[in-house]
Design an enzyme around this catalytic site. Structure first.
Site, PDB file in Angstrom:
ATOM      1  N   GLY A  55       0.838  -1.198   0.000  1.00  0.00           N
ATOM      2  CA  GLY A  55       0.000   0.000   0.000  1.00  0.00           C
ATOM      3  C   GLY A  55       0.864   1.235   0.000  1.00  0.00           C
ATOM      4  N   CYS A  82       5.517  -6.085   1.418  1.00  0.00           N
ATOM      5  CA  CYS A  82       5.916  -4.682   1.304  1.00  0.00           C
ATOM      6  C   CYS A  82       5.327  -3.858   2.460  1.00  0.00           C
ATOM      7  CB  CYS A  82       5.517  -4.139  -0.060  1.00  0.00           C
ATOM      8  SG  CYS A  82       6.392  -2.637  -0.486  1.00  0.00           S
ATOM      9  N   TYR A  83       4.336  -3.013   2.196  1.00  0.00           N
ATOM     10  CA  TYR A  83       3.715  -2.265   3.305  1.00  0.00           C
ATOM     11  C   TYR A  83       3.232  -3.235   4.387  1.00  0.00           C
ATOM     12  CZ  TYR A  83       0.385   0.705   5.841  1.00  0.00           C
ATOM     13  OH  TYR A  83      -0.300   1.387   6.821  1.00  0.00           O
ATOM     14  N   GLU A 171       3.873 -11.462  -6.021  1.00  0.00           N
ATOM     15  CA  GLU A 171       2.732 -11.663  -6.925  1.00  0.00           C
ATOM     16  C   GLU A 171       2.996 -11.217  -8.359  1.00  0.00           C
ATOM     17  OE1 GLU A 171       3.022  -9.524  -4.517  1.00  0.00           O
ATOM     18  OE2 GLU A 171       2.013  -7.626  -4.887  1.00  0.00           O
ATOM     19  N   SER A 223     -24.902 -23.089 -32.503  1.00  0.00           N
ATOM     20  CA  SER A 223     -24.893 -24.222 -33.423  1.00  0.00           C
ATOM     21  C   SER A 223     -25.455 -25.466 -32.744  1.00  0.00           C
ATOM     22  CB  SER A 223     -23.457 -24.491 -33.857  1.00  0.00           C
ATOM     23  OG  SER A 223     -22.687 -24.908 -32.730  1.00  0.00           O
ATOM     24  N   GLY A 224     -25.612 -25.390 -31.425  1.00  0.00           N
ATOM     25  CA  GLY A 224     -26.007 -26.589 -30.692  1.00  0.00           C
ATOM     26  C   GLY A 224     -24.788 -27.344 -30.202  1.00  0.00           C
ATOM     27  N   GLY A 225     -23.597 -26.902 -30.628  1.00  0.00           N
ATOM     28  CA  GLY A 225     -22.354 -27.538 -30.208  1.00  0.00           C
ATOM     29  C   GLY A 225     -21.929 -27.081 -28.816  1.00  0.00           C
ATOM     30  N   VAL A 226     -20.861 -27.697 -28.339  1.00  0.00           N
ATOM     31  CA  VAL A 226     -20.429 -27.488 -26.955  1.00  0.00           C
ATOM     32  C   VAL A 226     -20.058 -26.029 -26.660  1.00  0.00           C
ATOM     33  CG1 VAL A 226     -18.749 -28.178 -25.203  1.00  0.00           C
ATOM     34  CG2 VAL A 226     -19.539 -29.845 -26.884  1.00  0.00           C
ATOM     35  N   ASP A 227     -19.137 -25.488 -27.441  1.00  0.00           N
ATOM     36  CA  ASP A 227     -18.567 -24.183 -27.100  1.00  0.00           C
ATOM     37  C   ASP A 227     -19.611 -23.067 -27.098  1.00  0.00           C
ATOM     38  OD1 ASP A 227     -16.330 -25.740 -27.219  1.00  0.00           O
ATOM     39  OD2 ASP A 227     -15.697 -25.006 -29.180  1.00  0.00           O
ATOM     40  N   SER A 228     -20.395 -23.001 -28.168  1.00  0.00           N
ATOM     41  CA  SER A 228     -21.363 -21.906 -28.242  1.00  0.00           C
ATOM     42  C   SER A 228     -22.467 -22.082 -27.201  1.00  0.00           C
ATOM     43  CB  SER A 228     -21.949 -21.772 -29.655  1.00  0.00           C
ATOM     44  OG  SER A 228     -22.714 -22.897 -30.009  1.00  0.00           O
ATOM     45  N   THR A 229     -22.836 -23.313 -26.904  1.00  0.00           N
ATOM     46  CA  THR A 229     -23.888 -23.545 -25.905  1.00  0.00           C
ATOM     47  C   THR A 229     -23.416 -23.134 -24.509  1.00  0.00           C
ATOM     48  OG1 THR A 229     -24.684 -25.419 -27.201  1.00  0.00           O
ATOM     49  CG2 THR A 229     -25.486 -25.257 -24.945  1.00  0.00           C
ATOM     50  N   LYS A 366     -10.715 -27.037 -24.606  1.00  0.00           N
ATOM     51  CA  LYS A 366     -11.998 -27.713 -24.796  1.00  0.00           C
ATOM     52  C   LYS A 366     -12.432 -28.525 -23.563  1.00  0.00           C
ATOM     53  CE  LYS A 366     -15.025 -29.146 -28.158  1.00  0.00           C
ATOM     54  NZ  LYS A 366     -15.443 -28.287 -29.266  1.00  0.00           N
TER      55      LYS A 366
END
Ligand code: XMP
Length: 510
Positions: A55, A82-83, A171, A223-229, A366
């Site tokens: 800080g 630090c602080y 960090e 599309s009904g696919g995994v990623d977009s759903t 994925k």
């Protein structure tokens, strides 16, 4: 139940978020709290450890923020950064003063005493300093563990009470072994157990999406696919009905696919509009034989149809995309399927409509998206769906696309997939489908000569679609599929199995 956290007391450092994130990356829940939180409140949270952040203040000046002294009596390990280190020194009877030589930037840390906090870390390494004050006398019970050129007390500790202080910032990435030191604190000193994972990522992402989108609307082509759903479900959690999903039926879908996708997406509560544009797609594909030409026509038409719908949504300023980390990496110049996908999905729409991209999975793989989808309550049968190309069956009918051939291919493909599922093979192969060849061959059925088309079956194993090998399906299984297809699908009298790998072939035939 509330997870046991590593608490970060926020004294105003620019790195506070980063500290919490690093702890979570290590697999332990972390929470940032006010530096004024009473020790009894802190105790109630049952923390594994407490980190006092850096800080801008000086501990010896009036009004400097200091924590409740009771935290030192909780028996909970403490790390001051630090602080935070100066706070510890100040409150426990040491002395902090202005440093004649301020230390900013890279410094060389030298370990002078072995300790669990340095496990696996070389005797000398680079750390990042940023301080104007320094400890000139450690509190009773504290010993120096490491030094830097300007700080004889770069790391001090009362190891009995498990209280540590770092003059530098572990960090930031400039501190070469910072992550290891934090891990040593969290696991070695605090003895924390892993308790932070994907489920927590969801909460963070939802917050991030809310911040990014503000009060705007988001459109998505599903599309009904995994990623977009999964992307849509997550975004829906974040902004509710300001997400507008579209499912465009281009007439090149598999048997029952439109109904199935519609049912699946609605069951997930997604605001969905199904657009039937099959006529226009099929019309434009008439007489087209060249695979690249087919792809171009489909891509262009898709964007056109989607744009027309998207324009009706007032306040739409974002386009949601299920882009994955490999897509990001791969589309950065490398030729391949990822690029094809990107082109198909966006095709210049963001620029034309002045839309920003919303890509919540840019840092995920994925398998992580599947994991996330599971945690979001998306059913297995959606998460385990095989990939399906944007141009659909058009690139699985070799030559011109027409309704009759689409019907033939749909039926053959459905039989193949049905048998794979029945046999428990569907989840073992990465992708499987049927292809309709324009070749005719002679056959004999019930003493009658036939002259019909050929179906090729394709089943591959792969990890990312970039390379693939043909799946060794059992002969008896192939035999059963062949029989069913020839008996049940009109216009087909021969079935072949594709045994090509990628490379040199591709997964799709066109
Ligand atoms: P290829 O045929 O290039 O396919 O070996 C690799 C993977 O990508 C899929 N694919 C596509 N996906 N739009 C998509 O969204 C496309 O234009 C496209 N072309 C191929 C293919 O199904 C396989 O999984």
């Amino acid at each position: 139940m509330q997870k046991r956290p590593v608490l970060v007391l926020n004294f105003g450092s620019q790195y506070v978020q980063l500290i919490a994130r690093r702890i979570r990356e290590l697999g332990v829940y972390s929470e940032i709290i006010s530096p004024k939180t009473p020790a009894q409140e802190i105790k109630k949270k049952n923390p594994y450890g407490i980190i006092l952040s850096g800080g801008p203040a000086s501990v010896y000046k009036q009004g400097a923020p200091l924590p409740d002294r009771g935290i030192y009596e909780l028996g909970v390990p403490i790390l001051g950064i630090c602080y935070g280190l100066q706070v510890i020194a100040h409150q426990l009877g040491g002395k902090v003063a202005k440093s004649e030589k301020q230390e900013y930037g890279r410094a060389r840390l030298r370990i002078i005493r072995d300790d669990v906090i340095f496990e696996g870390i070389p005797k000398e390494s680079d750390v990042w300093m940023s301080h104007a004050d320094k400890v000139v006398k450690p509190p009773p019970g504290f010993v120096p563990l490491a030094v830097s050129e300007n700080s004889p007390y770069a790391v001090i500790a009362d190891t009995k009470r498990k209280i540590y202080g770092f003059q530098f910032h572990p960090e930031v990435t400039h501190t070469v072994f910072g992550k290891e030191m934090l891990a040593n604190f969290v696991y070695g000193v605090c003895r924390a157990e892993r308790n932070w994972e994907m489920g927590d990522f969801i909460r963070e992402k939802i917050e991030e999406i809310r911040q990014q989108v503000g009060d705007a609307h988001v459109i998505a082509a599903l599309s009904g696919g995994v990623d977009s759903t999964v992307a849509a479900v997550l975004t829906h959690r974040a902004i509710g009905e300001r997400l507008h999903c579209f499912f465009i039926d281009h007439g090149l879908l598999r048997e029952g696919e439109r109904e199935e996708v519609e049912r699946n997406l609605r069951a997930l509560g997604l605001p969905l509009k199904v657009v039937d544009a099959s006529e226009i797609f099929l019309e434009r594909l008439k007489g087209v034989v060249d695979p690249e030409e087919k792809r171009r026509i489909i891509g262009r038409t898709f964007v056109e149809v989607f744009e027309k719908e998207a324009k009706k949504i007032e306040g739409a300023r974002f386009l949601l995309q299920g882009t994955l980390y490999p897509d990001v990496v791969e589309s950065a110049g490398i030729e391949g399927s990822a690029k094809i996908k990107t082109h198909h999905n966006v095709g210049g729409l963001p620029e034309r409509m002045n839309l920003k991209l919303l890509e919540p999975f840019r840092e995920l793989f994925k398998d992580e998206v599947r994991q996330l989808g599971k945690l979001l309550g998306i059913p297995e049968h959606i998460l385990k769906r095989h990939p399906f190309p944007g141009p659909g069956l058009a690139i699985r009918i070799i030559g011109e696309v027409n309704e009759k051939d689409l019907a033939t291919l749909r039926r053959a493909d459905a039989i193949f997939i049905e048998e794979l599922k029945k046999e428990g093979l569907y989840d073992r192969v990465w992708q499987a489908f049927a292809v309709l060849l324009p070749v005719r061959s002679v056959g004999v059925m019930g003493d009658v000569r036939t002259y019909e088309k050929v179906i090729a079956l394709r089943a591959v194993e792969s990890t990312d679609g970039m390379t693939a090998d043909w799946y060794r399906l059992p002969y008896d299984f192939l035999d059963r599929v062949m029989r069913r297809i020839i008996n049940e699908v009109e216009g087909v009298n021969r079935v072949v199995y594709d045994i090509s790998s990628k490379p040199p072939s591709t997964i799709e035939w066109e």
